[in-house]
Design an enzyme around this catalytic site. Structure first.
Site, mmCIF file in Angstrom:
data_model
loop_
_atom_site.group_PDB
_atom_site.id
_atom_site.type_symbol
_atom_site.label_atom_id
_atom_site.label_comp_id
_atom_site.label_asym_id
_atom_site.label_seq_id
_atom_site.Cartn_x
_atom_site.Cartn_y
_atom_site.Cartn_z
ATOM 1 N N GLU A 1 -12.961 -25.486 -1.075
ATOM 2 C CA GLU A 1 -13.338 -26.671 -0.301
ATOM 3 C C GLU A 1 -12.111 -27.330 0.338
ATOM 4 O O GLU A 1 -12.162 -27.780 1.477
ATOM 5 C CB GLU A 1 -14.076 -27.680 -1.188
ATOM 6 C CG GLU A 1 -15.466 -27.227 -1.603
ATOM 7 C CD GLU A 1 -16.333 -26.847 -0.407
ATOM 8 O OE1 GLU A 1 -16.223 -27.463 0.665
ATOM 9 O OE2 GLU A 1 -17.119 -25.888 -0.550
ATOM 10 N N HIS B 1 -15.731 -27.862 9.256
ATOM 11 C CA HIS B 1 -15.561 -27.534 7.840
ATOM 12 C C HIS B 1 -16.128 -26.131 7.549
ATOM 13 O O HIS B 1 -15.480 -25.323 6.886
ATOM 14 C CB HIS B 1 -16.268 -28.592 6.983
ATOM 15 C CG HIS B 1 -16.274 -28.286 5.514
ATOM 16 N ND1 HIS B 1 -15.265 -28.685 4.663
ATOM 17 C CD2 HIS B 1 -17.162 -27.599 4.757
ATOM 18 C CE1 HIS B 1 -15.543 -28.252 3.439
ATOM 19 N NE2 HIS B 1 -16.689 -27.594 3.461
ATOM 20 N N GLU B 2 -17.306 -25.849 8.096
ATOM 21 C CA GLU B 2 -17.904 -24.516 7.900
ATOM 22 C C GLU B 2 -17.059 -23.435 8.568
ATOM 23 O O GLU B 2 -16.937 -22.325 8.054
ATOM 24 C CB GLU B 2 -19.337 -24.479 8.432
ATOM 25 C CG GLU B 2 -20.305 -25.431 7.717
ATOM 26 C CD GLU B 2 -20.373 -25.202 6.215
ATOM 27 O OE1 GLU B 2 -20.202 -24.055 5.761
ATOM 28 O OE2 GLU B 2 -20.587 -26.191 5.480
HETATM 29 ZN ZN ZN Z 1 -17.598 -26.478 2.039
#
Ligand code: ZN
Length: 379
Positions: A282, A230-231
Site C-alpha cells: 500500500e 493509487h491503483e
Molecule cells: Zn491499494
C-alpha cells in the site's frame, strides 16, 4: 621400437585398433606435413590421417603424457601413442585438439549455462525476498495482458460493463492524463462495472476495474483521479500479478509462465477480489499515487478526502442505499478491506507540499463520467 629419423621427424611407437577386433596392433607413427602417418606391424599399407580429421579423447596440452586419437572417417579406429613429445608436437600440427581450442569450442554453451545459473541464482535471491513478485516479473507482457483480461472477464461476468460514450470519453481523457504522468510503457486500460460496491481493483497487465459505486461515492474528479493513481501504483509494482501468483501457488504460476491453462484460472477474478495487499504494498502504491498526481498537476487532496470520508462512513457501518440485495461482501466499502489503513495513509497524502494543480476533469466531463453506467438513451 625403432627411432628412425628423416625429413618428417621422429617415429613414435603406437598401438592401433581398427575397432572391429579386440586386439590392437603395434604401429610406427610419424607426424608428416600432410597428416599422421601410421605403419601397422604386419601390413605394408600406410595409413595417413589428415590433421583436420583427427579427434582426441582428451584435449592435448603441455602436460599431456600420451594421445588417444580417433579419425573422423573411420570412427571406430583409434591410435594410442604413449609419448608426451608426440602429443605436444601433434598439437602444433592439429591446434584444434589443444586444450585452448577445446575451451573455446565449449565456451558458447558454457557461457549459456553460466548465464542460466546466474539468472537462477538471481531468481533465488529475489525469491528470498518475494518469490511471487520474482515470478510475476518474469511473466511476459502478453501473459500479463491475457491474465488481466481473464480477471476482468471473471469479475464482470453477470454484470454490465458501463460504456456510455460521453462517460467513456471523459474516462479516457483522465486515464490518458494519469497514464502519461505514471510514465510506464503501457497506458492503463480502465473498465467501469455496474456494481454498487465501492471499490477499485488493479488487474494484471496495466488494467483497472472501477465500480459504479465508487464513482457515485466520489465527490470530485480529483478523488477518482486519486484512487486511479493509487491503483496504477499497484499495477506498476505488479502487485496484482504477484498476488495471483501467491494465491495460485508455484506450480500454477509456472503453468502461467508457460502460457497458462484454463482450470486454475476459472475463478481468478474472485481470487483477485479477495486479495488484500500488505502495508508495504500500500505504501508503494501511495508513493506512486503521490508522484503521478504531482506529475499530472492534480491535487492529492482528492485521494486523502476520499479515504477519510469512506473511512468515516465505514466506521458508522452504514451500507449505501444502492447496494444490490444479494451482493456478497462483508462491507459496503470493500475498498477499505482491499486497501487498509486508509486514515494513516490519508494523512501522509494530505501532508504533501502544495503545488499548482488543475481539476482532474472539467465539470461537464465529470458529470459524463458519473453517468457512464446509464445507458445513452437515459441521459
Ligand atoms: Zn491499494
Amino acid at each position: 621400437m625403432s627411432m628412425r629419423s628423416d625429413d618428417f621427424g621422429p617415429v613414435f611407437p603406437g598401438r592401433f585398433s581398427d575397432g572391429r577386433s579386440a586386439a590392437t596392433v603395434t604401429a610406427e607413427v610419424r607426424l608428416t606435413e600432410r597428416g599422421v602417418e601410421i605403419r601397422r606391424t604386419g601390413t605394408t599399407d600406410v595409413l595417413l590421417w589428415p590433421y583436420g580429421a583427427l579427434t582426441s579423447a582428451t584435449p592435448l596440452g603441455r602436460h599431456s603424457i600420451d594421445a588417444l586419437l580417433g579419425y573422423k572417417f573411420a570412427s571406430d579406429t583409434t591410435l594410442f601413442v604413449g609419448d608426451g613429445t608426440f602429443a605436444r608436437q601433434l598439437q602444433t600440427h592439429a591446434p584444434h585438439l589443444s586444450v585452448r581450442a577445446t575451451r573455446l569450442r565449449h565456451a558458447t554453451p558454457w557461457l549459456w549455462a553460466a548465464a542460466a545459473i546466474a539468472s537462477l541464482v538471481g531468481v533465488i535471491w529475489l525469491m528470498e525476498l518475494s518469490p511471487a513478485r520474482a515470478i510475476a516479473q518474469m511473466l511476459p507482457d502478453s501473459t500479463r495482458a491475457a491474465l488481466g483480461a481473464r480477471v476482468i472477464g471473471s469479475m464482470t461476468s453477470g454484470r454490465k460493463v458501463c460504456d456510455a460514450a460521453p462517460g467513456r470519453r471523459a474516462l479516457d481523457q483522465l486515464a490518458g492524463r494519469l497514464s502519461k504522468a505514471a510514465g510506464g510503457n503501457t497506458p492503463f486500460k480502465i473498465v467501469v462495472v455496474d456494481w454498487g460496491l465501492v471499490n477499485a481493483f488493479a488487474a494484471p497487465g496495466e488494467q483497472i476495474v472501477l465500480t459504479r459505486g465508487l464513482l457515485e461515492k466520489s465527490e470530485s474528479p480529483d478523488e477518482v483521479a486519486g484512487v486511479l493513481s493509487h491503483e496504477m501504483g499497484h499495477g506498476l509494482e505488479m502487485h496484482p500479478e504477484s498476488g495471483i501468483v501467491r494465491a495460485l501457488g508455484l506450480s500454477a504460476a509456472m503453468d502461467l509462465m508457460l502460457g497458462g491453462s484454463g482450470g486454475t484460472l476459472a475463478n481468478i477474478g474472485l481470487v483477485l477480489a479477495q486479495l488484500s495487499y500488505t502495508r508495504g504494498a500500500e505504501r508503494e502504491a501511495d508513493a506512486h499515487a503521490i508522484r503521478i498526481l504531482r506529475e499530472a498537476a492534480i491535487s492529492p487532496k482528492g485521494l486523502a478526502d476520499f479515504f477519510t470520508r469512506i473511512d468515516k462512513l465505514d466506521g458508522g457501518g452504514k451500507a449505501p442505499k444502492d447496494k444490490a440485495p444479494k451482493e456478497k461482501s462483508t462491507s459496503a466499502f470493500d475498498v477499505l478491506r482491499t486497501h487498509p489503513q486508509s486514515a494513516e495513509r490519508a494523512a501522509i497524502v494530505a501532508n504533501q507540499p502544495p503545488y499548482k494543480s488543475t481539476p482532474a476533469l472539467a465539470a461537464a466531463d465529470w458529470a459524463d463520467l458519473r453517468a457512464i453506467c446509464l445507458s445513452e438513451g437515459k441521459i
